[in-house]
Each structure stands twice: as structure tokens, then as C-alpha cells.
Design a protein around this motif. Structure first.
Motif, short mmCIF file in Angstrom:
data_model
loop_
_atom_site.label_atom_id
_atom_site.label_comp_id
_atom_site.label_asym_id
_atom_site.label_seq_id
_atom_site.Cartn_x
_atom_site.Cartn_y
_atom_site.Cartn_z
N ASP A 1 4.06 -13.33 0.22
CA ASP A 1 3.27 -12.25 0.84
C ASP A 1 3.86 -10.89 0.47
OD1 ASP A 1 1.81 -10.54 2.39
OD2 ASP A 1 2.03 -11.68 4.25
N PRO A 2 3.14 -10.05 -0.29
CA PRO A 2 3.70 -8.74 -0.64
C PRO A 2 3.88 -7.83 0.56
CG PRO A 2 1.41 -8.92 -1.34
CD PRO A 2 1.82 -10.28 -0.87
N HIS A 3 3.03 -7.98 1.59
CA HIS A 3 3.17 -7.15 2.79
C HIS A 3 4.47 -7.48 3.53
CE1 HIS A 3 -0.85 -5.57 2.27
NE2 HIS A 3 -1.33 -6.80 2.18
N PHE A 4 4.83 -8.76 3.56
CA PHE A 4 6.10 -9.14 4.19
C PHE A 4 7.27 -8.62 3.37
CE2 PHE A 4 9.57 -12.29 4.77
CZ PHE A 4 9.82 -12.05 6.10
N HIS A 5 7.16 -8.66 2.05
CA HIS A 5 8.21 -8.13 1.19
C HIS A 5 8.39 -6.63 1.43
CE1 HIS A 5 7.37 -11.64 -1.82
NE2 HIS A 5 7.94 -12.04 -0.70
N ASP A 6 7.28 -5.92 1.59
CA ASP A 6 7.37 -4.48 1.88
C ASP A 6 8.03 -4.24 3.23
OD1 ASP A 6 6.12 -3.94 -0.52
OD2 ASP A 6 4.12 -3.71 0.38
N ALA A 7 7.70 -5.08 4.23
CA ALA A 7 8.32 -4.92 5.55
C ALA A 7 9.82 -5.17 5.49
CB ALA A 7 7.66 -5.87 6.55
N VAL A 8 10.23 -6.18 4.72
CA VAL A 8 11.66 -6.47 4.56
C VAL A 8 12.35 -5.30 3.86
CG1 VAL A 8 13.33 -7.96 3.42
CG2 VAL A 8 11.35 -8.97 4.58
N ARG A 9 11.72 -4.77 2.81
CA ARG A 9 12.32 -3.66 2.10
C ARG A 9 12.45 -2.43 3.00
NH1 ARG A 9 8.53 -2.57 -1.16
NH2 ARG A 9 7.89 -0.64 -0.13
N ASN A 10 11.41 -2.12 3.77
CA ASN A 10 11.48 -0.98 4.68
C ASN A 10 12.55 -1.17 5.74
OD1 ASN A 10 9.31 0.23 3.35
ND2 ASN A 10 7.79 -0.62 4.74
N ALA B 1 5.89 9.23 1.66
CA ALA B 1 7.20 9.41 1.03
C ALA B 1 8.26 9.88 2.02
CB ALA B 1 7.10 10.40 -0.13
N GLN B 2 7.85 10.38 3.19
CA GLN B 2 8.80 10.95 4.15
C GLN B 2 8.89 10.16 5.45
OE1 GLN B 2 7.73 15.02 4.93
NE2 GLN B 2 7.87 15.66 2.79
N ALA B 3 7.88 9.38 5.78
CA ALA B 3 7.76 8.83 7.13
C ALA B 3 8.97 7.99 7.53
CB ALA B 3 6.48 8.01 7.24
N PRO C 1 2.14 5.74 7.25
CA PRO C 1 0.92 5.68 6.45
C PRO C 1 1.10 4.76 5.24
CG PRO C 1 2.08 7.71 6.02
CD PRO C 1 2.84 7.03 7.11
N LEU C 2 0.05 4.02 4.93
CA LEU C 2 0.02 3.09 3.79
C LEU C 2 1.13 2.06 3.87
CD1 LEU C 2 -0.74 5.61 0.89
CD2 LEU C 2 -2.35 4.24 2.21
N GLY C 3 1.49 1.66 5.09
CA GLY C 3 2.51 0.63 5.27
C GLY C 3 3.92 1.07 4.99
N SER C 4 4.17 2.38 4.90
CA SER C 4 5.50 2.86 4.54
C SER C 4 6.51 2.68 5.66
CB SER C 4 5.44 4.33 4.14
OG SER C 4 4.92 5.12 5.20
N THR C 5 6.06 2.50 6.91
CA THR C 5 6.98 2.30 8.03
C THR C 5 6.75 0.95 8.70
OG1 THR C 5 5.47 3.43 9.55
CG2 THR C 5 7.15 4.78 8.48
N THR C 6 6.10 0.03 8.02
CA THR C 6 5.92 -1.32 8.56
C THR C 6 7.24 -2.07 8.43
OG1 THR C 6 3.59 -1.37 7.97
CG2 THR C 6 4.66 -3.48 8.38
N VAL C 7 7.92 -2.26 9.54
CA VAL C 7 9.18 -2.99 9.58
C VAL C 7 8.89 -4.43 9.99
CG1 VAL C 7 10.67 -1.00 9.96
CG2 VAL C 7 9.55 -2.10 11.90
N ILE C 8 9.93 -5.27 9.98
CA ILE C 8 9.70 -6.70 10.18
C ILE C 8 9.11 -6.99 11.56
CG2 ILE C 8 10.83 -8.94 10.37
CD1 ILE C 8 12.74 -8.14 8.23
#
Length: 317
Positions: free
Chosen positions: A81-90, A172-174, A258-265
Motif C-alpha cells: 500500500d503506497p498510502h501506508f508507506h507514505d504514513a510510515v515515512r511521515n 512542503a511545510q505542513a 494537505p495531499l497526505g503530507s501529514t498522514t501519520v501511522i
């Protein structure tokens, strides 16, 4: 020679052990009567939900229709899941920024507040106030302050001749803004704990180092910081656990955008379970987070065990 009468013997009281056992059973029953409400609360609010969520992570469940067993499919889907990967990275980026910065800022403030200055008690209280505020109140406060159109932050930047910033509305800032907000509130705990640790620094060691010609920087490096090492290890573990579990601040301020930039696990888990109604998938993500939280705990246990063994060996020698 006349035979002397046999000495009188008192027959053993066989009822004494029974009375003792009955008294112990009554005491045990009384103790369990007092403890059982707490045991039931612990079982009902911690053990049972943990076991239920573990079972749920192996099922496809929308919390409405009957669930079905899917085995490890939820975990396999998480791996792709790329969304989960983004959450892990954030979450990892947030943790890598927040933890060392909060500890360094707390140590700096503690060293500054450990001196005899006027109103030091007031300063210590002021630094602790943000920590005792709820994350919801902090989020609402900073949402007004950092509003890109009407916020006080952009008003100050305008007076300084700096172009307005998007802050929490800029992908880029959130996340970095969330780190700054967390530092504003979380540094107070590190400051208070380091202040308590500084009281245990042996004064005779500091005085001996100064008599040997050590400057303030050398005293800090060779005396103060080694003494504060256990405190630092504790704060490192505590702040890491808090950072990996961040949710309420992101929920109140950005809703993961915005755009999932602050979606944490944790926000991802909430979103899957209560927004997309894929509770089994969210439970699987929660157990991935639980395993991640075990890592710093195990590391701390190993480090503390080595410290104890080293201390015992040094004392024996």
C-alpha cells in the motif's frame, strides 16, 4: 524405688492449623474483593481489546456485516500500500526531527534554569504550561495563528517584508510545522526531567573538575552529561514512543493533509477503521505500529542491563 509418675503432656491443638488456614482464606477473599474491580477494568479495557484486535487483524471486517477470515492478507496488502508507506515515512521523519530537537532544547533550557536567577520559579512554570495543555487546544490555537489569510504569523511576516507562507496548508511545510508545534509543547517535559536530573549531579565532582582547571564546557561534557545519561536514555525512549503515536495534533490541524503530507501511522489506522470501514486492515496496521514500539523498549532494556552489569563489575573491582 517408687516409680515416678509420667510427666503430663498437653495434647496438640489440631484446630490451630485449620483456624490459620481459614483466616488466610478469609484474608485472600477480602483482598480479591478489593482488587477484582481493578482487575476487571484492566481486563476489559486492555487485555480483551488487544486480543480482539489481534484476531481482527486476520479478518476482513467493516464493523457492520459479518466478518470473514483472510489470514495474512491484510499484512500483505499493507506491504504493497503506497498510502501506508507514505504514513510510515511521515511518521519516521516526524520522529527523527522531534525527538533529538526536543531533548536538545530541554537540556539547554534546563541548564539555563538551573542557575540562581530572579523569577526562576516563574520561568520553570511557564515552560511547563504548554506541556499540560491538551493537544486539541494546541491544534486549535495554532490553526488560528498559522491561518494563511488571517493568522497572526503571516501578519508578522508581512511587517518584516517576508512573503506570506502556507504553513499547515502547504504540503512542503505542513509536517515541519507540526514538528514546531510539538516542540513548543513537548520541550517542557524534557526540561523538567532534566532539571530533576541536574539535582543529582555530584557537586564535589563539579568542584573538583573546576579546581583542576576545567572550563564550563569541559565540566558539561565530562561530568554533567555522563551523569545525565540514564535520564537521556529514558527521554529518548519516551519521546520516541510519543512521536510514533502522534495523532490528535494532526487530526485537529490538518486531517492528514494537505495531499497526505501529514498522514501519520495512527491517523492512517483511524482513517482505515472509522472512515473507510476496513477495521481488519486498520487493526493490522496497528499491530505493525505495536511491533515498531517494541523496538525502542527492547533497546532500552538491553542498554540498562549492560549498564547494571558494568556498574556491578566496577563495584566488585
Amino acid at each position: 524405688m517408687p516409680r515416678l509418675p509420667a510427666p503430663l503432656t498437653v495434647p496438640p491443638d489440631r484446630s490451630a492449623p485449620r483456624a490459620l488456614r481459614r483466616r488466610r482464606r478469609r484474608e485472600s477473599a477480602t483482598a480479591w474483593a478489593f482488587v477484582s474491580p481493578s482487575v476487571l477494568v484492566i481486563l476489559g479495557l486492555s487485555v480483551v481489546p488487544v486480543l480482539w484486535s489481534l484476531l481482527l487483524s486476520f479478518r476482513a471486517d467493516d464493523l457492520v456485516t459479518p466478518s470473514r477470515w483472510v489470514g495474512l492478507d491484510n499484512y500483505r496488502a499493507l506491504a504493497q500500500d503506497p498510502h501506508f508507506h507514505d504514513a510510515v515515512r511521515n511518521t519516521l521523519l516526524y520522529t527523527l526531527l522531534y525527538v533529538p530537537l526536543s531533548i536538545a532544547a530541554g537540556l539547554t533550557l534546563a541548564l539555563a534554569l538551573n542557575r540562581r536567577i530572579r523569577f526562576v520559579g516563574l520561568y520553570r512554570t511557564l515552560f511547563l504550561v504548554p506541556f499540560v495543555m491538551s493537544a486539541t487546544a494546541q491544534g486549535v490555537l495554532f490553526s488560528f495563528v498559522l491561518d494563511p489569510e488571517f493568522g497572526a504569523a503571516n501578519s508578522v511576516l508581512h511587517r518584516l517584508g517576508i512573503s506570506p507562507q502556507g504553513f499547515l496548508t502547504d504540503p512542503a511545510q505542513a509536517l515541519y510545522v507540526l514538528v514546531v508545534i510539538s516542540l513548543w509543547s513537548g520541550t517542557g517535559l524534557c526540561t523538567v526531567i532534566y532539571l530533576a536530573g541536574l539535582q543529582d549531579v555530584p557537586g564535589e565532582l563539579v568542584e573538583a573538575a573546576r579546581l583542576d582547571g576545567a572550563g564550563r564546557r569541559h565540566v558539561l561534557r565530562h561530568v554533567t552529561l555522563p551523569t545525565l545519561a540514564p535520564v537521556t536514555v529514558f527521554l529518548l525512549l519516551w519521546q520516541t514512543i510519543q512521536a510514533l503515536q502522534v495523532f490528535d495534533l494532526a487530526y485537529v490541524t490538518t486531517k492528514g493533509g494537505p495531499l497526505g503530507s501529514t498522514t501519520v501511522i495512527v491517523y492512517f489506522i483511524w482513517e482505515q477503521a472509522f472512515k473507510n470501514f476496513t477495521a481488519g486492515y486498520g487493526a493490522a496496521a496497528a499491530y505493525v505500529l505495536a511491533l515498531a514500539l517494541l523496538v525502542p523498549a527492547v533497546v532500552l532494556r538491553v542498554v540498562r542491563g549492560r549498564e547494571r552489569r558494568a556498574g556491578k563489575e566496577a563495584a566488585a573491582s
